[in-house]
Motif scaffolding. Structure first.
Motif, PDB file in Angstrom:
ATOM      1  N   SER A   1      66.959  46.163 -67.136  1.00  0.00           N
ATOM      2  CA  SER A   1      66.539  45.047 -67.985  1.00  0.00           C
ATOM      3  C   SER A   1      65.202  44.490 -67.494  1.00  0.00           C
ATOM      4  O   SER A   1      64.304  44.224 -68.296  1.00  0.00           O
ATOM      5  CB  SER A   1      67.604  43.956 -67.975  1.00  0.00           C
ATOM      6  OG  SER A   1      67.178  42.844 -68.695  1.00  0.00           O
TER       7      SER A   1
ATOM      8  N   ASN B   1      76.250  49.287 -59.974  1.00  0.00           N
ATOM      9  CA  ASN B   1      75.877  49.572 -61.360  1.00  0.00           C
ATOM     10  C   ASN B   1      75.446  48.302 -62.084  1.00  0.00           C
ATOM     11  O   ASN B   1      74.558  48.355 -62.928  1.00  0.00           O
ATOM     12  CB  ASN B   1      77.007  50.277 -62.102  1.00  0.00           C
ATOM     13  CG  ASN B   1      76.825  51.775 -62.109  1.00  0.00           C
ATOM     14  OD1 ASN B   1      75.889  52.301 -61.524  1.00  0.00           O
ATOM     15  ND2 ASN B   1      77.707  52.470 -62.788  1.00  0.00           N
TER      16      ASN B   1
ATOM     17  N   MET C   1      73.200  55.665 -62.264  1.00  0.00           N
ATOM     18  CA  MET C   1      74.305  55.008 -62.962  1.00  0.00           C
ATOM     19  C   MET C   1      75.316  56.035 -63.456  1.00  0.00           C
ATOM     20  O   MET C   1      76.529  55.834 -63.340  1.00  0.00           O
ATOM     21  CB  MET C   1      73.787  54.173 -64.134  1.00  0.00           C
ATOM     22  CG  MET C   1      73.067  52.917 -63.715  1.00  0.00           C
ATOM     23  SD  MET C   1      72.428  51.977 -65.104  1.00  0.00           S
ATOM     24  CE  MET C   1      73.936  51.334 -65.800  1.00  0.00           C
TER      25      MET C   1
ATOM     26  N   ILE D   1      68.943  55.495 -64.353  1.00  0.00           N
ATOM     27  CA  ILE D   1      69.970  55.963 -65.286  1.00  0.00           C
ATOM     28  C   ILE D   1      70.776  57.100 -64.671  1.00  0.00           C
ATOM     29  O   ILE D   1      72.005  57.139 -64.789  1.00  0.00           O
ATOM     30  CB  ILE D   1      69.337  56.383 -66.625  1.00  0.00           C
ATOM     31  CG1 ILE D   1      68.805  55.134 -67.339  1.00  0.00           C
ATOM     32  CG2 ILE D   1      70.335  57.129 -67.495  1.00  0.00           C
ATOM     33  CD1 ILE D   1      67.977  55.420 -68.567  1.00  0.00           C
TER      34      ILE D   1
ATOM     35  N   ARG E   1      71.984  47.815 -61.115  1.00  0.00           N
ATOM     36  CA  ARG E   1      71.141  48.801 -61.807  1.00  0.00           C
ATOM     37  C   ARG E   1      70.873  48.371 -63.244  1.00  0.00           C
ATOM     38  O   ARG E   1      69.767  48.536 -63.742  1.00  0.00           O
ATOM     39  CB  ARG E   1      71.802  50.178 -61.772  1.00  0.00           C
ATOM     40  CG  ARG E   1      71.790  50.808 -60.396  1.00  0.00           C
ATOM     41  CD  ARG E   1      72.485  52.148 -60.397  1.00  0.00           C
ATOM     42  NE  ARG E   1      72.439  52.746 -59.080  1.00  0.00           N
ATOM     43  CZ  ARG E   1      73.501  53.128 -58.384  1.00  0.00           C
ATOM     44  NH1 ARG E   1      74.718  53.015 -58.893  1.00  0.00           N
ATOM     45  NH2 ARG E   1      73.372  53.657 -57.191  1.00  0.00           N
ATOM     46  N   GLU E   2      71.897  47.829 -63.907  1.00  0.00           N
ATOM     47  CA  GLU E   2      71.701  47.341 -65.278  1.00  0.00           C
ATOM     48  C   GLU E   2      70.669  46.216 -65.297  1.00  0.00           C
ATOM     49  O   GLU E   2      69.803  46.173 -66.177  1.00  0.00           O
ATOM     50  CB  GLU E   2      73.022  46.854 -65.860  1.00  0.00           C
ATOM     51  CG  GLU E   2      73.960  47.977 -66.231  1.00  0.00           C
ATOM     52  CD  GLU E   2      75.270  47.476 -66.799  1.00  0.00           C
ATOM     53  OE1 GLU E   2      75.322  46.357 -67.342  1.00  0.00           O
ATOM     54  OE2 GLU E   2      76.250  48.226 -66.705  1.00  0.00           O
ATOM     55  N   ASN E   3      70.757  45.310 -64.321  1.00  0.00           N
ATOM     56  CA  ASN E   3      69.762  44.238 -64.215  1.00  0.00           C
ATOM     57  C   ASN E   3      68.378  44.804 -63.974  1.00  0.00           C
ATOM     58  O   ASN E   3      67.389  44.326 -64.535  1.00  0.00           O
ATOM     59  CB  ASN E   3      70.129  43.259 -63.105  1.00  0.00           C
ATOM     60  CG  ASN E   3      71.307  42.396 -63.464  1.00  0.00           C
ATOM     61  OD1 ASN E   3      71.633  42.211 -64.628  1.00  0.00           O
ATOM     62  ND2 ASN E   3      71.970  41.869 -62.451  1.00  0.00           N
TER      63      ASN E   3
END
Length: 66
Positions: A55, A47, A25, A22, A50-52
């Motif tokens: 998740s 990013n 990001m 986080i 990073r979101e993946n």
């Protein structure tokens, strides 16, 4: 040739990994304000990864609960 085998995830570091992701990001969002062209595209791609990752970390934690 370097050994590129993935290391197993240490669940004890879960919250630390989430915080770091986080933080990265947020820093990237700030960097996007002054980036353009290829650099901007690269930041957006990172990013997205990073979101993946967040998740996947969430799914991993949920699996361990069950």
């Amino acid at each position: 040739m370097p050994n590129n085998t993935p290391r197993p995830n240490d669940s004890a570091n879960y919250s630390e990994r989430v915080k770091k992701t986080i933080s990265n990001m947020e820093a990237a969002e700030e960097a996007m304000k002054s980036a353009e062209g290829k650099e901007l595209a690269s930041i957006k791609e990172k990013n997205a990864r990073r979101e993946n990752s967040l998740s996947d970390l969430s799914n991993e934690k949920d699996k361990k609960r069950n």
